[in-house]
Design a protein around this motif. Sequence first.
Motif, short mmCIF file in Angstrom:
data_model
loop_
_atom_site.label_atom_id
_atom_site.label_comp_id
_atom_site.label_asym_id
_atom_site.label_seq_id
_atom_site.Cartn_x
_atom_site.Cartn_y
_atom_site.Cartn_z
N LYS A 62 0.84 -1.21 0.00
CA LYS A 62 0.00 0.00 0.00
C LYS A 62 0.86 1.26 0.00
O LYS A 62 0.53 2.24 -0.65
N ALA A 63 1.98 1.22 0.73
CA ALA A 63 2.88 2.38 0.76
C ALA A 63 3.49 2.63 -0.61
O ALA A 63 3.73 3.78 -0.98
N LEU A 64 3.73 1.59 -1.38
CA LEU A 64 4.25 1.75 -2.74
C LEU A 64 3.17 2.30 -3.68
O LEU A 64 3.46 3.11 -4.56
N LEU A 65 1.94 1.84 -3.51
CA LEU A 65 0.88 2.20 -4.43
C LEU A 65 0.21 3.54 -4.12
O LEU A 65 -0.39 4.15 -5.01
N TYR A 66 0.30 4.03 -2.87
CA TYR A 66 -0.46 5.22 -2.49
C TYR A 66 -0.05 6.49 -3.24
O TYR A 66 -0.93 7.24 -3.67
N PRO A 67 1.24 6.79 -3.43
CA PRO A 67 1.57 8.03 -4.17
C PRO A 67 0.99 8.05 -5.58
O PRO A 67 0.53 9.09 -6.05
N GLY A 68 0.97 6.93 -6.24
CA GLY A 68 0.39 6.86 -7.58
C GLY A 68 -1.11 7.02 -7.57
O GLY A 68 -1.70 7.68 -8.44
N ALA A 69 -1.77 6.44 -6.56
CA ALA A 69 -3.23 6.60 -6.43
C ALA A 69 -3.58 8.05 -6.11
O ALA A 69 -4.57 8.58 -6.61
N PHE A 70 -2.76 8.69 -5.30
CA PHE A 70 -2.95 10.10 -4.95
C PHE A 70 -2.81 10.99 -6.19
O PHE A 70 -3.66 11.84 -6.46
N ALA A 71 -1.75 10.77 -6.97
CA ALA A 71 -1.51 11.57 -8.18
C ALA A 71 -2.60 11.30 -9.22
O ALA A 71 -3.06 12.22 -9.89
N ASN A 72 -3.02 10.05 -9.34
CA ASN A 72 -4.07 9.70 -10.28
C ASN A 72 -5.39 10.38 -9.91
O ASN A 72 -6.13 10.84 -10.78
#
Length: 195
Positions: A62-72
Amino acid sequence: MASSKKWASIISSIASCVYFLVIILQVPLFRVPCTAGICRTPIEVTSSQLIACELFPLVVVKALLYPGAFANALIKNRSIPSYDSLKLYKFTNVKAADAISELQRLEVLAGSYLSVAGALLGLIKPGRMSLCGMLLIVWGLVREIILRKSTSTTHVYIYPAMSIALFSAFLSITKDVRRIIRSCKRPRNVKAKLF
């Protein structure tokens, strides 16, 4: 005038930051079938494999995926997901048996691991890991397209953003940038002899 060593370190640190942002914000670099369906970034390939093999707890993924989900969410003008309610995209149904099929694209898998690790470690000390990862990914995708290993070549595609990631990964290596700067400098004696 600054020395080539100083310019090389400045260029290398800027390129390393650009590479970090491209990888962590999950800019689509390619399209390839993976265990979770279609993956478009090295983090998606890495995350699907980490979930399938259960190497790390879901908190790390989740820590890896969260910045991309935030930017998306910002780009698509959607509500920003909270960390707790972050869905793991299409990775929730991935099982260890599906992870074995990922070994057919071993270069893309290994390159994705190296790319993500190189992006994270590049903030501390830029090195060759990110370039090796990007070259492995490109080699795996080009080999897949040329050999037509997939049933349809439309599943494998390299986006133009891959060139930005590859170029910034190359420029993050300080020694190579320093050699380029040295080779571009003209000797002053030659200039004086011409006039």
